[in-house]
Write a protein that holds these residues in place. Sequence first.
Motif, mmCIF file in Angstrom:
data_model
loop_
_atom_site.group_PDB
_atom_site.id
_atom_site.type_symbol
_atom_site.label_atom_id
_atom_site.label_comp_id
_atom_site.label_asym_id
_atom_site.label_seq_id
_atom_site.Cartn_x
_atom_site.Cartn_y
_atom_site.Cartn_z
ATOM 1 N N ASP A 1 16.089 33.213 -1.599
ATOM 2 C CA ASP A 1 16.687 33.984 -2.700
ATOM 3 C C ASP A 1 16.738 33.218 -4.013
ATOM 4 O O ASP A 1 17.357 33.658 -4.979
ATOM 5 N N GLY A 2 16.116 32.037 -4.062
ATOM 6 C CA GLY A 2 16.089 31.248 -5.288
ATOM 7 C C GLY A 2 17.231 30.259 -5.400
ATOM 8 O O GLY A 2 17.260 29.451 -6.328
ATOM 9 N N LYS A 3 18.194 30.294 -4.520
ATOM 10 C CA LYS A 3 19.305 29.352 -4.553
ATOM 11 C C LYS A 3 18.974 28.123 -3.735
ATOM 12 O O LYS A 3 17.924 28.045 -3.098
ATOM 13 N N SER A 4 19.873 27.157 -3.733
ATOM 14 C CA SER A 4 19.669 25.915 -2.984
ATOM 15 C C SER A 4 20.912 25.599 -2.174
ATOM 16 O O SER A 4 22.033 25.995 -2.546
ATOM 17 N N LYS B 1 27.390 21.494 7.926
ATOM 18 C CA LYS B 1 27.738 22.793 7.364
ATOM 19 C C LYS B 1 26.874 23.029 6.123
ATOM 20 O O LYS B 1 26.799 22.161 5.236
ATOM 21 N N ALA B 2 26.231 24.204 6.110
ATOM 22 C CA ALA B 2 25.391 24.551 4.956
ATOM 23 C C ALA B 2 26.282 24.930 3.765
ATOM 24 O O ALA B 2 27.132 25.815 3.871
ATOM 25 N N VAL B 3 26.088 24.269 2.597
ATOM 26 C CA VAL B 3 26.915 24.512 1.405
ATOM 27 C C VAL B 3 25.995 24.922 0.239
ATOM 28 O O VAL B 3 25.086 24.149 -0.130
ATOM 29 N N PRO B 4 26.212 26.129 -0.321
ATOM 30 C CA PRO B 4 25.404 26.517 -1.506
ATOM 31 C C PRO B 4 25.761 25.624 -2.707
ATOM 32 O O PRO B 4 26.926 25.291 -2.921
ATOM 33 N N ILE B 5 24.774 25.260 -3.466
ATOM 34 C CA ILE B 5 24.991 24.382 -4.630
ATOM 35 C C ILE B 5 24.232 24.940 -5.848
ATOM 36 O O ILE B 5 23.316 25.752 -5.709
ATOM 37 N N GLU B 6 24.664 24.464 -7.060
ATOM 38 C CA GLU B 6 23.929 24.736 -8.297
ATOM 39 C C GLU B 6 23.383 23.423 -8.807
ATOM 40 O O GLU B 6 24.118 22.451 -9.001
ATOM 41 N N VAL B 7 22.064 23.349 -8.946
ATOM 42 C CA VAL B 7 21.413 22.101 -9.317
ATOM 43 C C VAL B 7 21.212 22.034 -10.829
ATOM 44 O O VAL B 7 21.211 23.049 -11.519
ATOM 45 N N GLY B 8 21.039 20.780 -11.296
ATOM 46 C CA GLY B 8 20.769 20.556 -12.714
ATOM 47 C C GLY B 8 19.425 19.894 -12.908
ATOM 48 O O GLY B 8 18.417 20.351 -12.353
ATOM 49 N N LYS B 9 19.390 18.787 -13.720
ATOM 50 C CA LYS B 9 18.135 18.112 -14.021
ATOM 51 C C LYS B 9 17.671 17.245 -12.864
ATOM 52 O O LYS B 9 18.467 16.774 -12.040
ATOM 53 N N ILE B 10 16.362 17.041 -12.785
ATOM 54 C CA ILE B 10 15.770 16.091 -11.840
ATOM 55 C C ILE B 10 15.746 14.733 -12.516
ATOM 56 O O ILE B 10 15.198 14.573 -13.614
ATOM 57 N N LEU B 11 16.345 13.744 -11.915
ATOM 58 C CA LEU B 11 16.461 12.397 -12.471
ATOM 59 C C LEU B 11 15.479 11.498 -11.752
ATOM 60 O O LEU B 11 15.618 11.241 -10.551
ATOM 61 N N SER B 12 14.422 11.059 -12.481
ATOM 62 C CA SER B 12 13.401 10.208 -11.845
ATOM 63 C C SER B 12 12.905 9.196 -12.849
ATOM 64 O O SER B 12 13.070 9.352 -14.054
ATOM 65 N N LYS B 13 12.254 8.187 -12.368
ATOM 66 C CA LYS B 13 11.636 7.156 -13.194
ATOM 67 C C LYS B 13 10.142 7.178 -12.941
ATOM 68 O O LYS B 13 9.705 7.135 -11.781
ATOM 69 N N ASN B 14 9.410 7.254 -14.029
ATOM 70 C CA ASN B 14 7.945 7.217 -13.938
ATOM 71 C C ASN B 14 7.405 8.357 -13.087
ATOM 72 O O ASN B 14 6.425 8.195 -12.344
ATOM 73 N N SER B 15 8.095 9.533 -13.114
ATOM 74 C CA SER B 15 7.632 10.737 -12.398
ATOM 75 C C SER B 15 7.504 10.519 -10.892
ATOM 76 O O SER B 15 6.668 11.131 -10.217
ATOM 77 N N ASP B 16 8.358 9.648 -10.330
ATOM 78 C CA ASP B 16 8.355 9.390 -8.882
ATOM 79 C C ASP B 16 9.294 10.390 -8.222
ATOM 80 O O ASP B 16 10.489 10.154 -8.065
ATOM 81 N N LYS C 1 16.296 11.876 -7.814
ATOM 82 C CA LYS C 1 17.592 12.447 -7.476
ATOM 83 C C LYS C 1 17.813 13.693 -8.331
ATOM 84 O O LYS C 1 17.209 13.846 -9.397
ATOM 85 N N ILE C 2 18.704 14.590 -7.850
ATOM 86 C CA ILE C 2 18.955 15.854 -8.530
ATOM 87 C C ILE C 2 20.426 15.926 -8.906
ATOM 88 O O ILE C 2 21.308 15.598 -8.105
ATOM 89 N N GLU C 3 20.668 16.369 -10.144
ATOM 90 C CA GLU C 3 22.036 16.558 -10.618
ATOM 91 C C GLU C 3 22.647 17.777 -9.932
ATOM 92 O O GLU C 3 22.020 18.838 -9.844
ATOM 93 N N ILE C 4 23.874 17.645 -9.433
ATOM 94 C CA ILE C 4 24.601 18.749 -8.793
ATOM 95 C C ILE C 4 25.680 19.209 -9.758
ATOM 96 O O ILE C 4 26.616 18.461 -10.065
ATOM 97 N N LYS C 5 25.548 20.432 -10.237
ATOM 98 C CA LYS C 5 26.519 20.969 -11.174
ATOM 99 C C LYS C 5 27.708 21.610 -10.473
ATOM 100 O O LYS C 5 28.831 21.589 -10.992
ATOM 101 N N GLU C 6 27.506 22.209 -9.306
ATOM 102 C CA GLU C 6 28.580 22.936 -8.636
ATOM 103 C C GLU C 6 28.288 23.007 -7.134
ATOM 104 O O GLU C 6 27.126 23.113 -6.723
ATOM 105 N N GLY C 7 29.344 22.948 -6.309
ATOM 106 C CA GLY C 7 29.205 23.098 -4.850
ATOM 107 C C GLY C 7 29.652 21.882 -4.067
ATOM 108 O O GLY C 7 30.090 22.000 -2.916
ATOM 109 N N LEU C 8 29.536 20.683 -4.659
ATOM 110 C CA LEU C 8 29.951 19.448 -3.993
ATOM 111 C C LEU C 8 31.078 18.805 -4.772
ATOM 112 O O LEU C 8 31.263 19.060 -5.967
#
Length: 488
Positions: A420-423, A435-450, A455-462
């Motif tokens: 459904d497009g969620k994570s 336990k499966a927990v729905p979350i809202e993700v933010g930016k992808i944090l990487s160095k040199n496109s690795d 890592k992924i920013e979690i805006k809501e859910g955790l």
Amino acid sequence: MAILDDSVLKSQINQAKSQVESADSQVKQRRATYSKAKVGVEQAIAAREQAEADRDQIKAAITQAKAGTDEAIAGLKQTQASRDDAIAALKQSQASGNDAIAALKQAQASRNEALASVAQTEAKLAEAKANKEQALREFERYQSLESEGVISAQELETRSTAVKTAREGVRVAEANIDSAKARVEIADANVSSAEAKIEIADANVSSAKAKVDIASSNVSSAEARVESAEANVSSVMAQLRSAEAKVSSARANVNSAQAEVDSALSNIDSAIADVNSDKARVEERQTQLAQTLVRAPANGIVAERIARVGDVTSGSKMLFSIIKDNQLELQLKVPETQLSQVKVGKKVQISSDADSRIKMLGTVREIAPLVDQESREATIKIDLPKSDLLRPGMFLRATITTATNQGLKVPAKAVLPQADGKSIVYVLAENNLVKAVPIEVGKILSKNSDLANAKIEIKEGLKLGDRVVVAGAGYLKDGDKVKVIEQN
């Protein structure tokens, strides 16, 4: 240090110095001319003052002659005033005579009107008496008719009233006759009075004419004295005009001499200006000569040499470019929408895609006041620290932190996208159950496109402290039991 060709400037300096000496000589010569012209002015002024003194003496004589003229004119005016008074008295006497004649005519007219009024009122009296007799006869006849019963008492009363009215008419007519006769007597008295006034007015006119003749003779004598005084004034005025002409000529001579002085002064000023101009030209050429030796404004390293031996240059043309005190700067283009977030003095992270060794901090030194009209970007200049890794012309990457927020991030492998497009992520609960927990993700944090280690920013859910499944999360379902392996 660079040395420019100065041979032409030296030649121009020598030529300018020669012109200064020539201009100094002209200044001295023109000053001598000025002194001579000044003596001429003094002589012309002395002549003008003598002419003005002569003119003032003649003016005094004119004043005296005019005083005599004024005195004669005053006498003339006085005699003219006496003559005018005599003429006015004559006219008044004549007017009085005319008034007396008019009064006589009016009195005679009034007397004639009064006589006519007497005749008219006598006729009216006769008519009134006749009316009264007629009214009496009618009244007596109506009395007989009334006693016989032929007419009414009212008709008889009407005839009685007519008798009374007729009697009153007689009385009024008699009174009018008396009044008209009285007016005739008054008119006769007025006629006599007017005739007496005419005799008196005639005597006054004769006396006034004699006085006018005497006054006219006095006026003629006074006019002769005025003519003599005016002739004297005219003679002195002719002398004044001659004196004024001499004064004008003397003033013209003064003006001419002063013009020569002014011209001499102007020539001196012009010569001094030429001297100053030539001196300024010498100083300018000497300044230009000093500028043939070009020194760098500060210590540093020559980054680029633009000029070559034999080139023709100017004050606005660049010869070399240097790196001042070995200090490099980085120029960035920032969109105008983000300019308000950048401040002078802010730290900037510097890196290079071409050289991974370049990792350092710079400082925002200047923000351009103008925004490019086409790109809508402004230039920001960043001071770079000294480093052997940096070279002019390199491309660098800069990161400016405009704001910081506290948040959560998890390994990208722990985040499972759904249909459904969620994570979701799997959070470790009691007894190692997930336990499966729905979350809202933010930016992808990487160095040199690795992305493998991103890592992924979690805006809501955790919340802080939650433990999430990383390895093998894609094989789990809600409620599965897992074995916990601690990972640093």
